[in-house]
Design a protein around this motif. Structure first.
Motif, PDB file in Angstrom:
ATOM      1  N   THR A  43      -5.029  12.063  -6.563  1.00 36.90           N
ATOM      2  CA  THR A  43      -3.758  13.025  -5.454  1.00 36.90           C
ATOM      3  C   THR A  43      -3.066  14.331  -5.655  1.00 36.90           C
ATOM      4  O   THR A  43      -3.252  14.445  -5.236  1.00 36.90           O
TER       5      THR A  43
ATOM      6  N   GLN B  96      -3.888   3.775  -1.564  1.00 35.12           N
ATOM      7  CA  GLN B  96      -3.433   3.078  -2.676  1.00 35.12           C
ATOM      8  C   GLN B  96      -3.145   2.004  -2.462  1.00 35.12           C
ATOM      9  O   GLN B  96      -2.378   1.452  -1.287  1.00 35.12           O
ATOM     10  N   LYS B  97      -3.530   0.979  -3.365  1.00 35.79           N
ATOM     11  CA  LYS B  97      -3.043  -0.203  -3.777  1.00 35.79           C
ATOM     12  C   LYS B  97      -2.228  -0.544  -4.152  1.00 35.79           C
ATOM     13  O   LYS B  97      -2.685   0.195  -5.735  1.00 35.79           O
ATOM     14  N   LYS B  98      -0.682  -1.522  -4.412  1.00 33.71           N
ATOM     15  CA  LYS B  98      -0.427  -2.129  -5.602  1.00 33.71           C
ATOM     16  C   LYS B  98      -1.219  -2.920  -6.778  1.00 33.71           C
ATOM     17  O   LYS B  98      -1.685  -4.053  -5.695  1.00 33.71           O
TER      18      LYS B  98
ATOM     19  N   PHE C 120      -0.740   1.556  -8.284  1.00 36.76           N
ATOM     20  CA  PHE C 120      -1.445   2.290  -7.791  1.00 36.76           C
ATOM     21  C   PHE C 120      -2.105   1.655  -8.070  1.00 36.76           C
ATOM     22  O   PHE C 120      -3.169   3.326  -9.070  1.00 36.76           O
ATOM     23  N   GLY C 121      -3.767   1.762  -7.490  1.00 38.90           N
ATOM     24  CA  GLY C 121      -5.013   2.126  -7.620  1.00 38.90           C
ATOM     25  C   GLY C 121      -5.913   2.654  -5.865  1.00 38.90           C
ATOM     26  O   GLY C 121      -5.351   2.020  -5.541  1.00 38.90           O
ATOM     27  N   SER C 122      -6.733   2.390  -6.334  1.00 43.38           N
ATOM     28  CA  SER C 122      -7.763   3.138  -4.995  1.00 43.38           C
ATOM     29  C   SER C 122      -8.967   2.879  -5.038  1.00 43.38           C
ATOM     30  O   SER C 122      -9.711   2.545  -4.007  1.00 43.38           O
TER      31      SER C 122
ATOM     32  N   TYR D 208       1.145  -1.466  -0.104  1.00 46.07           N
ATOM     33  CA  TYR D 208       0.417   0.126   0.188  1.00 46.07           C
ATOM     34  C   TYR D 208       0.763   1.427  -0.056  1.00 46.07           C
ATOM     35  O   TYR D 208       1.844   1.418   0.348  1.00 46.07           O
TER      36      TYR D 208
END
Length: 256
Positions: free
Chosen positions: A240, A161-163, A185-187, A148
């Motif tokens: 972001t 965010q998460k990879k 990165f996604g959210s 993250y």
């Protein structure tokens, strides 16, 4: 009303330029380290990843993200030393024989040839002690289920965010999850473990930073999070960028 002044690690920084443009209605501008900038009392200087004090600085000028703290965060070894016993981090050493023992026991260790690398540069996963290079820093590899990035501004979580695998990417490297290996990165629709959040907050505090983007690994088997590093000039685009711009505006309102 305070006027935001961006002090970037380099004037060509795309994220610093984007942040400055998004705050253009507040007459935001970027300034050089050794330029002819003159500071006024209504200026709020925001340091974007610069570890050096500018020639126009004096002790009466408050800089959001003090260059001294940024210098600590950017040096992987110093950052780990600062977080030791305060934040959950991977074990680290400067001794090659210790890293060799890790390989014998865990079958892999991380060799860091660059103390200031980013995006996975200078990081090598070694699974044979005979292949271990001479390095200034070694870290013990911690198996992770997820990774993250937690954005923190003035002690507040602003974005998480998460990879995730990039669309169309095979992404067969689950150990080093960077862009070159197919990860972004996604959210959307992510659930972030509480320990990830807590360790991220502790990391920013340990480094005496006002803001930072914390990279954290999550180990499902142990239910523990491990902090890898804190970014002081993260890439900004879309959400972001909007969020960092809004946080600066909020802080200006608080300080005005």
């Amino acid at each position: 009303m305070l006027r935001p002044i961006i002090y970037p690690y380099k004037l060509q920084s795309e994220s610093a330029k984007a942040l400055s443009n998004s705050l253009s209605d507040l007459r935001c501008k970027r300034v050089r380290e050794n330029g002819n900038y003159s500071h006024y009392d209504n200026h709020l200087v925001i340091n974007w990843g610069n570890s050096r004090f500018p020639n126009w600085w004096n002790e009466n000028i408050y800089i959001v993200n003090n260059p001294k703290s940024v210098a600590k965060a950017q040096n992987k070894h110093i950052a780990l030393e600062c977080m030791l016993n305060k934040v959950r981090i991977p074990s680290f050493t400067t001794f090659k024989d210790v890293a060799e023992r890790w390989i014998k026991k865990d079958r892999v260790a991380v060799a860091r040839k660059l103390l200031r690398g980013c995006g996975g540069r200078g990081i090598y996963l070694i699974d044979n002690e005979n292949d271990l290079p001479e390095c200034t820093l070694y870290t013990r590899y911690v198996k992770k289920s997820d990774e993250y990035r937690i954005h923190i501004f003035m002690g507040t979580i602003t974005f998480m965010q998460k990879k995730m695998l990039r669309n169309g990417s095979v992404g067969n490297n689950f150990q080093i999850r960077n862009y070159n290996n197919g990860w972004i990165f996604g959210s959307k629709n992510i659930a972030v473990p509480q320990d990830v959040v807590e360790q991220a907050l502790l990391a920013v505090e340990a480094l005496n930073l006002d803001f930072g983007a914390v990279d954290v690994g999550w180990q499902e088997s142990s239910q523990k999070a491990f902090v890898y590093e804190v970014n002081t000039a993260p890439a900004l685009e879309g959400t972001t960028l909007d969020l960092y711009s809004q946080q600066v505006r909020n802080w200006i309102n608080i300080c005005s």
